[in-house]
Design a protein around this motif. Structure first.
Motif, PDB file in Angstrom:
ATOM      1  N   ASN A 176       0.847  -1.197   0.000  1.00  0.00           N
ATOM      2  CA  ASN A 176       0.000   0.000   0.000  1.00  0.00           C
ATOM      3  C   ASN A 176       0.883   1.248   0.000  1.00  0.00           C
ATOM      4  OD1 ASN A 176      -2.439  -1.406   0.110  1.00  0.00           O
ATOM      5  ND2 ASN A 176      -2.220  -1.689   2.318  1.00  0.00           N
ATOM      6  N   PRO A 177       0.535   2.242  -0.839  1.00  0.00           N
ATOM      7  CA  PRO A 177       1.351   3.464  -0.874  1.00  0.00           C
ATOM      8  C   PRO A 177       1.185   4.299   0.410  1.00  0.00           C
ATOM      9  CG  PRO A 177      -0.193   3.346  -2.740  1.00  0.00           C
ATOM     10  CD  PRO A 177      -0.579   2.279  -1.775  1.00  0.00           C
ATOM     11  N   ILE A 178       2.235   5.035   0.746  1.00  0.00           N
ATOM     12  CA  ILE A 178       2.191   6.003   1.855  1.00  0.00           C
ATOM     13  C   ILE A 178       2.432   7.370   1.225  1.00  0.00           C
ATOM     14  CG2 ILE A 178       3.433   6.854   3.904  1.00  0.00           C
ATOM     15  CD1 ILE A 178       4.202   3.976   4.565  1.00  0.00           C
ATOM     16  N   THR A 179       1.566   8.352   1.533  1.00  0.00           N
ATOM     17  CA  THR A 179       1.754   9.691   0.968  1.00  0.00           C
ATOM     18  C   THR A 179       1.954  10.697   2.097  1.00  0.00           C
ATOM     19  OG1 THR A 179       0.418   9.121  -0.944  1.00  0.00           O
ATOM     20  CG2 THR A 179       0.731  11.458  -0.539  1.00  0.00           C
ATOM     21  N   ASP A 180       2.950  11.558   1.915  1.00  0.00           N
ATOM     22  CA  ASP A 180       3.219  12.599   2.909  1.00  0.00           C
ATOM     23  C   ASP A 180       3.685  13.843   2.161  1.00  0.00           C
ATOM     24  OD1 ASP A 180       3.968  14.175   5.041  1.00  0.00           O
ATOM     25  OD2 ASP A 180       5.743  13.021   5.562  1.00  0.00           O
ATOM     26  N   ARG A 181       2.996  14.967   2.366  1.00  0.00           N
ATOM     27  CA  ARG A 181       3.349  16.235   1.723  1.00  0.00           C
ATOM     28  C   ARG A 181       3.647  16.061   0.227  1.00  0.00           C
ATOM     29  NH1 ARG A 181       7.638  17.508   6.316  1.00  0.00           N
ATOM     30  NH2 ARG A 181       7.277  15.287   6.621  1.00  0.00           N
ATOM     31  N   ARG A 265       9.848   5.983  -4.846  1.00  0.00           N
ATOM     32  CA  ARG A 265       9.429   7.257  -4.266  1.00  0.00           C
ATOM     33  C   ARG A 265       9.175   8.259  -5.386  1.00  0.00           C
ATOM     34  NH1 ARG A 265      12.416  12.055  -0.777  1.00  0.00           N
ATOM     35  NH2 ARG A 265      10.552  13.313  -0.671  1.00  0.00           N
ATOM     36  N   TRP A 266       8.003   8.868  -5.351  1.00  0.00           N
ATOM     37  CA  TRP A 266       7.681   9.952  -6.285  1.00  0.00           C
ATOM     38  C   TRP A 266       7.740  11.251  -5.486  1.00  0.00           C
ATOM     39  CZ3 TRP A 266       5.326   5.213  -6.166  1.00  0.00           C
ATOM     40  CH2 TRP A 266       5.378   4.458  -7.346  1.00  0.00           C
ATOM     41  N   TYR A 267       8.648  12.110  -5.846  1.00  0.00           N
ATOM     42  CA  TYR A 267       8.880  13.354  -5.099  1.00  0.00           C
ATOM     43  C   TYR A 267       7.825  14.385  -5.475  1.00  0.00           C
ATOM     44  CZ  TYR A 267      11.405  17.619  -3.702  1.00  0.00           C
ATOM     45  OH  TYR A 267      11.781  18.816  -3.148  1.00  0.00           O
ATOM     46  N   GLY A 268       7.228  15.020  -4.443  1.00  0.00           N
ATOM     47  CA  GLY A 268       6.129  15.950  -4.720  1.00  0.00           C
ATOM     48  C   GLY A 268       6.509  17.413  -4.650  1.00  0.00           C
ATOM     49  N   GLY A 269       7.817  17.717  -4.557  1.00  0.00           N
ATOM     50  CA  GLY A 269       8.227  19.119  -4.567  1.00  0.00           C
ATOM     51  C   GLY A 269       8.416  19.723  -3.182  1.00  0.00           C
ATOM     52  N   ILE A 270       8.029  18.976  -2.116  1.00  0.00           N
ATOM     53  CA  ILE A 270       8.216  19.489  -0.754  1.00  0.00           C
ATOM     54  C   ILE A 270       9.243  18.589  -0.057  1.00  0.00           C
ATOM     55  CG2 ILE A 270       7.105  19.883   1.493  1.00  0.00           C
ATOM     56  CD1 ILE A 270       4.462  20.288  -0.098  1.00  0.00           C
ATOM     57  N   LEU A 271      10.262  19.200   0.539  1.00  0.00           N
ATOM     58  CA  LEU A 271      11.317  18.418   1.182  1.00  0.00           C
ATOM     59  C   LEU A 271      10.802  17.755   2.454  1.00  0.00           C
ATOM     60  CD1 LEU A 271      14.246  20.986   0.814  1.00  0.00           C
ATOM     61  CD2 LEU A 271      13.595  19.158  -0.734  1.00  0.00           C
ATOM     62  N   LEU A 272      11.130  16.483   2.636  1.00  0.00           N
ATOM     63  CA  LEU A 272      10.662  15.758   3.823  1.00  0.00           C
ATOM     64  C   LEU A 272      11.756  15.586   4.866  1.00  0.00           C
ATOM     65  CD1 LEU A 272       8.531  12.844   2.309  1.00  0.00           C
ATOM     66  CD2 LEU A 272       7.866  15.184   2.787  1.00  0.00           C
ATOM     67  N   PRO A 274      14.587  13.927   7.128  1.00  0.00           N
ATOM     68  CA  PRO A 274      14.769  12.547   7.587  1.00  0.00           C
ATOM     69  C   PRO A 274      13.491  11.703   7.550  1.00  0.00           C
ATOM     70  CG  PRO A 274      15.778  14.102   9.126  1.00  0.00           C
ATOM     71  CD  PRO A 274      14.983  14.915   8.149  1.00  0.00           C
ATOM     72  N   ASP A 275      12.315  12.360   7.507  1.00  0.00           N
ATOM     73  CA  ASP A 275      11.057  11.591   7.467  1.00  0.00           C
ATOM     74  C   ASP A 275      11.010  10.636   6.283  1.00  0.00           C
ATOM     75  OD1 ASP A 275      10.162  12.724   9.739  1.00  0.00           O
ATOM     76  OD2 ASP A 275       8.632  14.002   8.825  1.00  0.00           O
ATOM     77  N   ARG A 276      11.721  11.001   5.199  1.00  0.00           N
ATOM     78  CA  ARG A 276      11.632  10.149   4.005  1.00  0.00           C
ATOM     79  C   ARG A 276      12.175   8.746   4.298  1.00  0.00           C
ATOM     80  NH1 ARG A 276      16.132  13.445   3.449  1.00  0.00           N
ATOM     81  NH2 ARG A 276      17.913  12.715   2.207  1.00  0.00           N
ATOM     82  N   PHE A 277      13.204   8.659   5.158  1.00  0.00           N
ATOM     83  CA  PHE A 277      13.770   7.347   5.472  1.00  0.00           C
ATOM     84  C   PHE A 277      12.794   6.517   6.306  1.00  0.00           C
ATOM     85  CE2 PHE A 277      17.629  10.027   4.923  1.00  0.00           C
ATOM     86  CZ  PHE A 277      18.101   9.396   3.783  1.00  0.00           C
ATOM     87  N   LYS A 278      12.050   7.224   7.165  1.00  0.00           N
ATOM     88  CA  LYS A 278      11.048   6.539   7.999  1.00  0.00           C
ATOM     89  C   LYS A 278       9.990   5.915   7.083  1.00  0.00           C
ATOM     90  CE  LYS A 278       8.035   9.003  10.316  1.00  0.00           C
ATOM     91  NZ  LYS A 278       7.707  10.184  11.129  1.00  0.00           N
ATOM     92  N   HIS A 279       9.553   6.706   6.048  1.00  0.00           N
ATOM     93  CA  HIS A 279       8.519   6.196   5.137  1.00  0.00           C
ATOM     94  C   HIS A 279       9.043   5.030   4.298  1.00  0.00           C
ATOM     95  CE1 HIS A 279       6.062   9.399   6.462  1.00  0.00           C
ATOM     96  NE2 HIS A 279       6.609  10.359   5.735  1.00  0.00           N
TER      97      HIS A 279
END
Length: 290
Positions: A176-181, A265-272, A274-279
């Motif tokens: 299942n995908p996870i989406t954040d910002r 990972r598809w980058y949405g233009g907003i920097l995440l 260290p959270d990106r590693f958690k996802h």
């Protein structure tokens, strides 16, 4: 005994707080509960040539009774370089038994990187870096990043025997995908027993236009070789610095084998940050548990 356990836990908390304030954005918590951390170390702040990620797990007995468990991640760090650095870290631990040593480790690694930068060693060939810097137009960005996946498959070509050309494609499971910002992460998993199958699965995934257009396709695999009783394992950051090593580390901790995990990972233009590693880890863990 209980008091010393409490003391150790407190020492760990104090050390982590200190390191996180010293290293700021270069310090990253991979998994708070498991006490897994990652520190990005480079030879200079302005234009680093040599960068390395030190990943550590703090066992309950650290610092008084057990050393940290660690892994050094860098595309250029191989053979002799790795052994020499590992020996230096071992030495620091033995010279400072019972004390908090992560700061000493990080600074020793930095010293090695600075020496490397000042020597005549050619710069590492970094084909692609993380996008966690302000990027301009995202569409251009995705197109620029396309050719890399070809390279990954070419690399695997060297590792696989063409006599296994007809090896069947294992089933691929999509998590299942996870989406954040506006960034989306999705893990894909396939059972594999040969590097040829790894290559087949990657080719199959990259046939999917959506997956091929991902900003990063990070992957790791572990294959258990029964005859040698060893693991054949490798990982690929695909530009997301140290993400492949962390993914492989997660698989080692969960003790999974004969499996390939790819996280897109598809980058949405907003920097995440260290959270990106958690996802990335959560995606992978969920698909492995499923």
């Amino acid at each position: 005994m209980a008091a010393s356990d409490t003391d150790r836990a407190q020492q760990q908390i104090d050390e982590i707080e200190a390191l996180s304030s010293i290293y700021g954005d270069d310090w990253c918590v991979v998994d708070e509960d498991e006490k897994i951390y990652c520190i990005k170390i480079s030879d200079s702040l302005d234009q680093p040539k040599w960068t390395l990620c030190l990943q550590v797990i703090l066992p309950p007995g650290y610092p008084t009774a057990e050393p940290p468990i660690y892994q050094l991640n860098a595309p250029w760090l191989r053979g002799q370089d790795y052994t020499e650095l590992a020996n230096s870290l071992e030495e620091i631990y033995l010279q400072n038994l019972g004390e908090s040593i992560l700061y000493l480790w990080v600074e020793k690694i930095r010293e090695v990187l600075v020496e490397k930068a000042q020597s005549s060693d050619p710069e590492p060939d970094i084909k692609k870096t993380t996008e966690e810097v302000d990027e301009g137009d995202e569409d251009d960005f995705l197109l620029d990043y396309q050719p890399i996946q070809e390279n990954q498959i070419k690399m695997l070509n060297y590792m696989t025997s063409e006599s296994q050309e007809d090896e069947e494609l294992p089933p691929i499971h999509h998590g299942n995908p996870i989406t954040d910002r506006r960034s989306t992460f999705q893990a894909h998993l396939a059972p594999v027993v040969t590097t040829r199958q790894v290559k087949r699965v990657l080719e199959k995934l990259y046939e999917n236009k959506k997956i091929a257009s991902a900003t990063h396709n990070i992957y790791a695999y572990r294959i258990y070789c029964e005859d040698k009783q060893t693991f054949l394992q490798d990982c690929e950051d695909d530009g997301e610095t140290a993400a492949g090593g962390r993914l492989l580390h997660l698989m080692q901790i969960l003790n999974v084998h004969n499996v390939l995990v790819v996280v897109s990972r598809w980058y949405g233009g907003i920097l995440l940050g260290p959270d990106r590693f958690k996802h990335i880890n959560n995606c992978a863990r969920n698909v492995l548990v499923e």
